[in-house]
Design a protein around this motif. Sequence first.
Motif, PDB file in Angstrom:
ATOM      1  N   ASN A   1     -26.303  37.617  -2.998  1.00  0.00           N
ATOM      2  CA  ASN A   1     -26.992  38.520  -3.122  1.00  0.00           C
ATOM      3  C   ASN A   1     -26.009  39.538  -3.647  1.00  0.00           C
ATOM      4  O   ASN A   1     -24.947  39.708  -3.994  1.00  0.00           O
ATOM      5  N   GLN A   2     -27.157  41.108  -2.904  1.00  0.00           N
ATOM      6  CA  GLN A   2     -26.146  42.547  -3.916  1.00  0.00           C
ATOM      7  C   GLN A   2     -24.913  42.752  -3.610  1.00  0.00           C
ATOM      8  O   GLN A   2     -24.363  43.146  -3.850  1.00  0.00           O
ATOM      9  N   ASP A   3     -24.468  42.236  -2.156  1.00  0.00           N
ATOM     10  CA  ASP A   3     -23.183  42.411  -2.008  1.00  0.00           C
ATOM     11  C   ASP A   3     -21.369  41.377  -2.668  1.00  0.00           C
ATOM     12  O   ASP A   3     -20.512  42.515  -3.222  1.00  0.00           O
ATOM     13  N   LEU A   4     -22.232  40.371  -4.216  1.00  0.00           N
ATOM     14  CA  LEU A   4     -21.189  39.816  -4.899  1.00  0.00           C
ATOM     15  C   LEU A   4     -21.034  40.864  -6.360  1.00  0.00           C
ATOM     16  O   LEU A   4     -22.515  41.895  -6.916  1.00  0.00           O
ATOM     17  N   SER A   5     -20.328  40.882  -6.625  1.00  0.00           N
ATOM     18  CA  SER A   5     -20.544  41.698  -7.900  1.00  0.00           C
ATOM     19  C   SER A   5     -20.334  41.091  -9.248  1.00  0.00           C
ATOM     20  O   SER A   5     -21.043  40.259  -9.463  1.00  0.00           O
ATOM     21  N   GLY A   6     -20.818  42.071 -10.037  1.00  0.00           N
ATOM     22  CA  GLY A   6     -21.881  41.737 -11.412  1.00  0.00           C
ATOM     23  C   GLY A   6     -20.320  40.120 -12.123  1.00  0.00           C
ATOM     24  O   GLY A   6     -21.410  39.466 -12.297  1.00  0.00           O
ATOM     25  N   GLY A   7     -19.729  40.174 -11.925  1.00  0.00           N
ATOM     26  CA  GLY A   7     -19.215  39.926 -12.364  1.00  0.00           C
ATOM     27  C   GLY A   7     -18.346  37.861 -11.281  1.00  0.00           C
ATOM     28  O   GLY A   7     -18.512  36.613 -12.507  1.00  0.00           O
TER      29      GLY A   7
END
Length: 248
Positions: free
Chosen positions: A136-142
Amino acid sequence: MEKFLEVKNLSVESKEDKKKILENISFDIAEKSIHILIGPNGSGKSTLAYTLMGSPRFKVVSGKIILKNKDITKLSTDKRARLGLTLAFQEPAYFEGITVEKFLRAGNKDITQNEIEKILALVGLEPKKFLNREINQDLSGGERKRIELASVVAMKPKLMILDEPDSGLDIIIYREFYNILENIKRETNASILLITHREELGGVTDQATFLNQGKVICDGNFRKVMRKYCQFSGRKKICQKINCQRSL
């Protein structure tokens, strides 16, 4: 080195508006290699990636795609996948409620727990911290890009087509990212077609193809291709730093 994939005089148009996007494209990808497909935005790189995977959005007007001496030009996407082709998208998707472990198992129902943990470690993610993380959006792009890479590796493909996986990464992260690609090639023995518009890639490949306006401008030795790309892109300062102007 033996050829794994051959693209021969390939011309492609959009099925929606019949506009020709690729014209007379030819290049080879060697077995167990990383091949760079480089070019500016809008040059047709992503169209070529989707065409190689058999996307119904595009029509092959002429030419052939040969995989290990087998003509796959007319095969459907699922049949190409069964032969070992896999495409990773430029922008990884979010999957609310789906954990990293379930996501990796979705592409390979027979994968073992030990294999999942090894793959996460291969892309630089600590298994204990990420197995139960939701995508989900808690993950960073990397982190999302690493998980996307892990999902591709989990499918055990023979050719990974990576559509600008380095876009949006800062300079420190993408240098690490290329090291991960080398590790993947070494551990999986898969071929990798890396689609990008970055110039700083000489450390991970010997072969490249420069695509512009739907045509192959230059193909072969990486430095030869980059020297031509320098001339087209006007990025002489960057090119000089990577010895693009060095005589061959």
